[in-house]
Write a protein that holds these residues in place. Structure first.
Motif, PDB file in Angstrom:
ATOM      1  N   UNK A   1      -5.566  -5.575 -20.902  1.00  0.00           N
ATOM      2  CA  UNK A   1      -5.449  -4.123 -20.813  1.00  0.00           C
ATOM      3  C   UNK A   1      -4.376  -3.626 -21.775  1.00  0.00           C
ATOM      4  N   UNK A   2      -4.541  -2.376 -22.165  1.00  0.00           N
ATOM      5  CA  UNK A   2      -3.527  -1.720 -22.991  1.00  0.00           C
ATOM      6  C   UNK A   2      -2.605  -0.957 -22.054  1.00  0.00           C
ATOM      7  N   UNK A   3      -1.373  -1.448 -21.919  1.00  0.00           N
ATOM      8  CA  UNK A   3      -0.403  -0.821 -21.024  1.00  0.00           C
ATOM      9  C   UNK A   3       0.749  -0.273 -21.863  1.00  0.00           C
ATOM     10  N   UNK A   4       0.891   1.023 -21.862  1.00  0.00           N
ATOM     11  CA  UNK A   4       1.960   1.683 -22.618  1.00  0.00           C
ATOM     12  C   UNK A   4       1.982   1.218 -24.070  1.00  0.00           C
ATOM     13  N   UNK A   5       0.781   1.066 -24.647  1.00  0.00           N
ATOM     14  CA  UNK A   5       0.683   0.691 -26.054  1.00  0.00           C
ATOM     15  C   UNK A   5       0.811  -0.794 -26.329  1.00  0.00           C
TER      16      UNK A   5
ATOM     17  N   UNK B   1      -1.622  -6.502 -22.577  1.00  0.00           N
ATOM     18  CA  UNK B   1      -1.125  -7.456 -21.589  1.00  0.00           C
ATOM     19  C   UNK B   1      -2.306  -8.138 -20.909  1.00  0.00           C
ATOM     20  N   UNK B   2      -2.044  -9.297 -20.358  1.00  0.00           N
ATOM     21  CA  UNK B   2      -3.038 -10.042 -19.588  1.00  0.00           C
ATOM     22  C   UNK B   2      -2.745  -9.804 -18.109  1.00  0.00           C
ATOM     23  N   UNK B   3      -3.719  -9.313 -17.392  1.00  0.00           N
ATOM     24  CA  UNK B   3      -3.525  -8.885 -16.005  1.00  0.00           C
ATOM     25  C   UNK B   3      -4.062  -9.945 -15.053  1.00  0.00           C
TER      26      UNK B   3
END
Length: 411
Positions: A122-126, A129-131
């Motif tokens: 996912x794209x988190x705050x630019x 990350x791997x969730x």
């Protein structure tokens, strides 16, 4: 010490001799590090972190001339050479432990990498990350292709500001090179596994890297130590609520090795703003010091192989071997080039008679050695009396033409 071993056994003994010396030196160096970080440098986060770099040059001390040319080095270290050469199983046991330890760590890394490969990205705050659905602490894995792993529960419970702080912490680990330092630490643990201080040093090493990352993150986030501490406590509560088996330790870096969350928060309360230029200068100075130590070690060590200028002769009558050691007198009678040995017949045969040489006469010269008295190859030829020439010319085959000898030079 004269050693006659098969090629594979010689390689094993050659490397284990060096590794055992590195272990002995590493015990002293790691002892000093553990002492200083707990006393004089207890509250100096940047200095404590830089202190661990002193272990890097230890991996290269195995061939230092100190072990052969200094009385203390000879007394403390060369006795291992004789033991390892006599009992080959010790070298193979040491190397077997190295391979097993390395295989275990590689298996763990591959397992973790495989686990993250199946995670949602996912794209988190630019930031990509791997969730994971598991209630684990955020962490960064990999050396050359770092991956930030975050639990899904945090993405649901945390605000944008809190997520940015957590991501900043993980990216700070990457920017400061901590993932590479962790890799180097694993290399040290594997190759020098006999050092007992590494067993307890691992948690302190990671603790110091984490403390440094905390300080840099707080300063770059423009937040306060109170906000950072509250975020830490919130992470503990969220993960504990998600899993009753959560270990109650700190967040961000797999801190199961830390004594408690309380120690980390105590360190964070000691944060004071620092001068970035001074911090960079300190770390640069540490890098220069480590480089200087490495260069000094290399300049005071034997090469990959060393030219052997020794010359001697010996006689063998079928039962007894009579040696005639290297001397100026012998060198005046015998010279050689890449293909031939030149012997002053009259002077040499008089020398043999005066020294009561009997049987077949052999001349040994040149070649190379890996370490003094251990490993290498020399040239030789036999001398036959009865020649009428004033200078006897003897052809010889150089062992350096043998591929195994060439390989021995390279390793």
């Amino acid at each position: 010490m004269t050693v006659r071993l098969s090629f594979i056994n010689l390689c094993a003994v050659y490397y284990v001799i060096q590794l055992i010396r590195c272990v002995m030196i590493s015990v002293a160096v790691s002892g000093v590090i553990l002492f200083l970080r707990s006393t004089l440098l207890k509250n100096r986060v940047f200095l404590k972190s830089a202190l661990w770099s002193l272990l890097i040059p230890v991996l290269f001390v195995g061939k230092m001339k100190f072990f052969y040319e200094h009385t203390t080095g000879v007394l403390l270290f060369t006795w291992w050479n004789r033991i390892l050469s006599k009992y080959l199983w010790i070298s193979w046991l040491y190397l077997a432990a190295v391979f097993l330890y390395a295989a275990r760590l590689i298996h763990q890394k591959r397992k973790l990498k495989k686990l993250t490969a199946g995670m949602e990205k996912r794209n988190v705050e630019g930031t990509i990350v791997y969730v994971t659905k598991m209630p684990v602490t955020p962490s960064t894995i990999g050396v050359f292709q770092p991956r930030i792993v975050m639990p899904e529960v945090m993405l649901k419970e945390y605000s944008s500001i809190e997520l940015r702080t957590i991501l900043l912490h993980e990216k700070t680990h990457i920017r400061l090179g901590h993932l590479f330092f962790y890799f180097l630490w694993d290399v040290l643990r594997v190759l020098l596994w006999l050092n007992p201080l590494f067993a307890i040093g691992t948690k302190y090493f990671r603790e110091d890297m984490e403390a440094l990352c905390d300080f840099v993150t707080i300063q770059n986030s423009n937040g306060t130590t109170y906000d950072y501490g509250q975020l830490l406590l919130k992470s503990m509560r969220v993960l504990q609520a998600e899993s009753g088996t959560f270990n109650m330790y700190a967040t961000f870096a797999g801190d199961a090795e830390y004594k408690s969350i309380r120690q980390r928060i105590t360190r964070i309360t000691g944060y004071r703003r620092y001068n970035p230029a001074a911090a960079v200068g300190l770390l640069a100075a540490a890098a220069v010091c480590v480089t200087g130590v490495f260069v000094w070690i290399q300049s005071n060590s034997y090469g990959r192989y060393n030219e052997n200028d020794v010359m001697f002769t010996y006689g063998y009558d079928g039962e007894t071997v009579t040696f005639f050691d290297d001397s100026d007198e012998l060198r005046q009678m015998i010279t050689y080039d890449d293909s031939f040995v030149y012997v002053d017949r009259e002077a040499f045969e008089m020398y043999l008679r005066e020294n009561h040489a009997a049987g077949d006469i052999f001349i040994v010269f040149g070649g190379f050695y890996k370490l003094p008295g251990f490993g290498g190859a020399g040239c030789s030829c036999s001398y036959e009396t009865g020649s009428k020439e004033q200078v006897v010319v003897i052809p010889y085959d150089s062992p350096l033409n043998d591929w195994r000898v060439r390989l021995l030079q390279i390793i």
